[in-house]
Design an enzyme around this catalytic site. Structure first.
Site, mmCIF file in Angstrom:
data_model
loop_
_atom_site.group_PDB
_atom_site.id
_atom_site.type_symbol
_atom_site.label_atom_id
_atom_site.label_comp_id
_atom_site.label_asym_id
_atom_site.label_seq_id
_atom_site.Cartn_x
_atom_site.Cartn_y
_atom_site.Cartn_z
ATOM 1 N N CYS A 175 0.881 -1.177 0.000
ATOM 2 C CA CYS A 175 0.000 0.000 0.000
ATOM 3 C C CYS A 175 0.913 1.219 0.000
ATOM 4 C CB CYS A 175 -0.903 -0.002 1.235
ATOM 5 S SG CYS A 175 -1.765 -1.566 1.496
ATOM 6 N N CYS A 313 -0.596 3.972 11.215
ATOM 7 C CA CYS A 313 -0.447 5.219 11.966
ATOM 8 C C CYS A 313 -1.656 5.362 12.885
ATOM 9 C CB CYS A 313 -0.292 6.421 11.039
ATOM 10 S SG CYS A 313 -1.501 6.502 9.740
#
Length: 749
Positions: A175, A313
């Site tokens: 990704c 994240c």
């Protein structure tokens, strides 16, 4: 008005994952209240923040994120840039005060090797208030464009470091957009600048077609022949094949996989301010399944002995430890979490947790799957909870996961786990019938050809998804690759193209006996080991406009998988056609992007230049040959008109001069000589030579920073596009070849 409305619309769009890798340089979000009671309640209850630190954690989450920059490490110019930053910018900034506030001096990130990453608390607003900081800002912008600096969030730099890349590694970035981590991977592949074609490569994937072009922009700055950008759903990214030396086909397994999955992003609240009002626990519940599928697909494609980094994240255990625990449980011992505690000395992190709870958006808590009512079973899955078997849980060693909390080192929030594959995934043994070509596959170089080939495992399902294996392509037209004609890698069949977005031109590899090489061979005196088979173009018909090169390993991948994958971009441009270059002996001139790849094979038309020669070439549009120093002048006189290489070789006895090689593309005209170097690269080289060039605040001109530079005919002070865009125009008063003016087209169409 249209332009204004369009700009306003862009400004108001929410910031997505695009901004996750870019440092926060101030913000325009003053109207967003940085409060979310559900967020506070959730993380207080989870117990992820050490006792007594929760208020500190929340306070720092409301503070702007420090700006961080990373120097491109693989280039030999890295030391020169670091020297330039320290001596020309950071020293001045230390003494600076704005509105009575002393500017905090930039500091190196303690855990990043060789002082190649720095952080500072300066915002855009502060930068605009000081001419000195404005100059620093322009330096950053210019060096970023030329690929020598990346403005990247500190925590985003961690996963590539933990992958421990070596030049021979085959790497999958699942990704990848917008591409800051991808750029790090490419840098590590090219750790030895003397090797133009490392054996390894990076295949960078993103599901979003438009975001793939962000990825292309990032990768193109590094001018690598070892990067390919593809466009697939990471959770079912196709299995690729490669051809072995004996002509047999093998499954391609990767030595390294970066699995930086889409996530709720609550670790990015410091710069992605709209997360404050959008955060809800349902985000993580919706993403967990996709994250697990992507991670599963990643380990399937990993070679035994290979290493995969899973990162988000997000601080949420549902997206972090829960995914890792489910992955380890399904692997039945084939995967192991790696202890990375000593890999990044100086980095502060918290060990992964072994217990967590789940909360719905209504505030209802569940501690285990058994508590979840049947009505919730579609939204909440068993894999979202910690394993109930204490022995099994202890064996997973989830404490080896790393959670970076923002208040510990003034960063964003982040989670990272490193996995090593010790054996093939268990489900390939259970469902071998799913892949027809299993007999010709192998796990990797580390396994025998008799090893069973892995078939994709999809959580909660035992059947294959379309696109996962070879049978997904049954009935589809075969690829257009052939050995008796030109090697062509076309896009997937038109029926599938509709799923992907923009149609791409095919990649056409040139034959070794292609007539184009005849004149090139003699004009540039290409060495016998020049890999002609690695040269490609992007057109079937008409004249070839640009020629690109890829490594032989990527060529192998492209030729054996044309019907399986959608390639957006690959290769580095090495030659561009001259509109009337035939009369000079060769229809193609050298391209600056590919000069470091191509130059080792060029044995003629090279002029060795000095520092003073480069200053002349980069600050004057069409200097006469006589402007060069005697040595270079004598060399130039012996070369006929046409494309040339201008090469600077460092002298260890002159430490004040750059101590790295510089290679520029140029043109030898009738009576003059010029460099064909893009504007930002031109600025870069001039800075390395001590000539500072920058725009004034209105952008109406570029001014040399010191008085000495003004003596260079003040050519660098003009803003005339004719001078700056050196890909266009021809030598005044000569029959110099006109150049194609669409060099920015690149290999992405």
């Amino acid at each position: 008005m249209m332009g204004k409305r369009s700009r306003q619309r862009q400004k108001n769009q929410p910031t997505g994952r695009d901004h996750r890798d870019n440092a926060g340089w101030g913000a325009g979000y003053a109207d967003i209240v940085k409060e979310n009671k559900l967020f506070e309640q959730y993380y207080k209850e989870q117990g992820l923040i050490p006792e007594g630190e929760f208020e500190q954690f929340m306070d720092i989450m409301r503070e702007p994120l420090p700006a961080t920059i990373r120097i491109t490490g693989y280039k030999s110019h890295a030391k020169e840039i670091l020297h330039c930053l320290k001596e020309k910018y950071f020293k001045d900034i230390q003494e600076l005060e704005i509105d009575g506030q002393k500017i905090e001096a930039p500091q190196p990130l303690s855990w990043y090797p060789d002082e190649q990453a720095w952080h500072t608390n300066m915002s855009r607003k502060i930068i605009r208030k000081s001419p000195l900081l404005e100059k620093f800002h322009q330096f950053l912008v210019s060096e970023t464009e030329s690929g020598n600096i990346s403005r990247q969030e500190a925590v985003s730099m961690i996963p590539p470091l933990l992958l421990k890349i070596e030049p021979q590694h085959k790497i999958l970035d699942m990704c990848a957009a917008p591409g800051s981590k991808t750029a790090q991977l490419i840098e590590m592949l090219h750790s030895d600048m003397e090797v133009p074609f490392p054996e390894g490569f990076v295949i960078a994937n993103d599901v979003d077609n438009k975001r793939c072009y962000l990825l292309v922009h990032q990768a193109k700055r590094l001018n690598s022949p070892c990067i390919m950008v593809v466009n697939h759903d990471a959770s079912c990214i196709p299995t690729l094949q490669i051809q072995n030396a004996d002509g047999k086909k093998d499954i391609l397994f990767y030595d390294r996989v970066l699995c930086d999955v889409p996530c709720s992003g609550d670790g990015t609240m410091r710069k992605n301010i709209d997360v404050w009002k959008k955060w809800t626990t349902s985000n993580s519940l919706h993403l967990h399944g996709l994250q697990l599928r992507i991670a599963v697909r990643g380990v399937e494609q990993l070679a035994v002995g290979g290493r995969m980094v899973y990162s988000t994240c997000s601080l949420n255990p549902i997206e972090d430890e829960a995914v890792i625990a489910a992955l380890l449980e399904k692997s039945e011992g084939a995967l192991e979490l790696v202890d990375c505690s000593s890999d990044l000395p100086g980095l502060k992190w918290m060990p992964g947790v072994t217990s967590w709870k789940l909360m719905t958006k209504e505030g209802k808590w569940y501690a285990s799957w058994s508590e979840v009512p049947t009505s919730r079973h579609t939204q909440i899955r068993p894999t979202m909870f910690a394993p109930t078997d204490a022995e099994n849980l202890a064996g997973m060693r989830l404490g080896r996961c790393m959670r970076i909390l923002p208040h510990h080192q003034n960063t964003g929030g982040f989670f990272v786990a490193v996995l090593v594959k010790k054996a093939p995934m268990p489900w390939n043994k259970r469902y071998p019938k799913l892949r027809k070509e299993a007999s010709c596959g192998s796990e990797a170089q580390t396994q025998s050809s008799a090893a069973p080939v892995e078939t994709p495992y999809l959580p909660e399902r035992e059947e294959m998804q379309e696109g996962d294996g070879e049978e997904a392509h049954e009935g589809a037209p075969k690829g257009t690759c052939s050995s008796d004609k030109q090697d062509v890698c076309g896009p997937p069949p038109s029926k599938r193209l509709k799923l992907f977005g923009y149609k791409e031109d095919p990649f056409v590899f040139l034959r070794e006996d292609d007539p184009v090489f005849t004149t090139m061979q003699s004009f540039y005196d290409l060495s016998p080991n020049f890999p002609k088979m690695n040269v490609l173009t992007r057109t079937h018909e008409g004249k070839k406009r640009h020629l690109y090169m890829v490594s032989k390993e990527l060529r192998n991948v492209m030729l054996n998988n044309s019907e399986r994958m959608k390639v957006i971009n690959t290769g580095v441009k090495v030659w561009s056609r001259n509109s009337d270059g035939e009369e000079f002996g060769c229809a193609f001139r050298l391209a600056q992007e590919g000069i470091y790849t191509l130059q080792p094979y060029i044995r003629s038309r090279i002029i060795t230049v000095s520092v003073e020669d480069i200053k002349v070439l980069l600050t004057q549009e069409n200097p006469f040959l006589s402007k060069l120093e005697d040595d270079a002048h004598a060399q130039a006189k012996k070369i006929v008109m046409g494309s040339i290489v201008l090469k600077y070789i460092p002298d260890p006895n002159k430490p004040a001069e750059p101590q790295c090689s510089i290679q520029l593309c140029g043109w030898r005209g009738k009576t003059s000589i010029r460099a064909f170097v893009p504007r930002n690269e031109r600025y870069h080289y001039l800075r390395m030579l001590g000539v500072e060039v920058f725009r004034d605040k209105q952008g109406v001109g570029r001014k040399p920073a010191d008085e000495e530079a003004k003596g260079e005919e003040a050519a660098a002070a003009g803003e005339d596009e004719r001078e700056l865009d050196l890909e266009n125009g021809n030598e005044n008063g000569s029959s110099e070849a006109k150049m194609d003016d669409d060099d920015n087209k690149g290999t992405n169409v």
